[in-house]
Design a protein around this motif. Structure first.
Motif, PDB file in Angstrom:
ATOM      1  N   SER A  13      -2.153  -1.432  -5.079  1.00  0.00           N
ATOM      2  CA  SER A  13      -1.101  -1.963  -6.477  1.00  0.00           C
ATOM      3  C   SER A  13       0.057  -2.393  -5.412  1.00  0.00           C
ATOM      4  O   SER A  13       0.244  -1.620  -4.562  1.00  0.00           O
ATOM      5  CB  SER A  13      -1.123  -0.995  -7.276  1.00  0.00           C
ATOM      6  OG  SER A  13      -0.550   0.254  -6.431  1.00  0.00           O
ATOM      7  N   PRO A  14       0.731  -3.347  -6.006  1.00  0.00           N
ATOM      8  CA  PRO A  14       0.607  -3.771  -7.363  1.00  0.00           C
ATOM      9  C   PRO A  14      -0.001  -4.795  -7.538  1.00  0.00           C
ATOM     10  O   PRO A  14      -0.312  -5.601  -8.577  1.00  0.00           O
ATOM     11  CB  PRO A  14       2.249  -4.132  -7.731  1.00  0.00           C
ATOM     12  CG  PRO A  14       2.701  -4.600  -6.245  1.00  0.00           C
ATOM     13  CD  PRO A  14       2.138  -3.577  -5.403  1.00  0.00           C
ATOM     14  N   GLY A  70       0.192  -5.684  -2.335  1.00  0.00           N
ATOM     15  CA  GLY A  70       0.094  -4.212  -2.185  1.00  0.00           C
ATOM     16  C   GLY A  70       0.587  -3.569  -1.023  1.00  0.00           C
ATOM     17  O   GLY A  70       1.416  -4.072  -0.174  1.00  0.00           O
TER      18      GLY A  70
END
Length: 206
Positions: free
Chosen positions: A155-156, A161
């Protein structure tokens, strides 16, 4: 008598005939055969260097991947673990920037750069005949793949990431094993360049 001379003389005649034959240029040692025997070791030697490169890259990548999995499972959202007193501890953080936490506003750019580095190393591997260069490029490749995996799958979002860092020396940025592999590979490349050793195995002196 003639039969005896024939039996005894046949080996001598054959030896004399062989001795009298001129050496053929392009024979097994110096001609086409020699070229083939000389060229044959070059291809396996290049393949061995490429094998070393990808073996080092795979080892660096797997160590980084496993260490991050353990950190996320066991250490994230937990108190830091002191390894060497206050001088070194393990502390899980998410880093959206480059190595050692720099440039958090340029996550996508650093992701593209990491992907470009991987492509360049893969192309350079075709001309690789130096074992130290194979180790250095393997470290770079494994480290780049390790952090790129985080940027793609964590994530995000894809290519945005946050990288998992956990090695936290005192008065220094937090980093991971992929960062360490990249730095070690870069230092080795600088040393090899100073010594004049090229990836194809040739040595030049400025």
């Amino acid at each position: 008598m003639a039969e005896a001379e024939r039996i005894i003389g046949t080996p001598d005649d054959s030896d004399a005939a062989r001795a009298g034959e001129p050496e053929r240029p392009g024979g097994d040692e110096s001609g086409e055969g020699g070229a083939e025997s000389g060229a044959a070791p070059e291809r396996p030697r290049g393949r061995r260097r490429i094998a070393v490169l990808f073996a080092v890259a795979a080892l660096a990548y797997l160590l980084d991947l496993v260490s991050k999995m353990i950190v996320v499972e066991k250490l994230e959202h937990q108190e830091p673990i002191e390894v060497v007193g206050e001088w070194l501890r393990f502390e899980a953080i998410r880093n959206a920037g480059a190595a050692f936490g720099f440039g958090e506003a340029f996550t996508v750019i650093f992701t593209v750069i990491a992907a470009a580095v991987i492509v360049v190393i893969a192309r350079l591997a075709r001309k690789l005949y130096s074992l130290p260069w194979a180790v250095a490029l393997g470290l770079l490749l494994g480290g780049a793949l390790g952090n790129l995996t985080d940027r793609i799958f964590r994530s995000p979002g894809v290519f945005q990431g946050a990288v998992v860092d956990f090695i936290a020396p005192k008065h220094f940025a937090v980093f991971n094993l992929a960062d360490s592999a990249i730095v070690c590979g870069g230092i080795l490349i600088v040393l090899l360049s100073f010594r004049g050793l090229d990836p194809d195995g040739t040595v030049h002196r400025d």
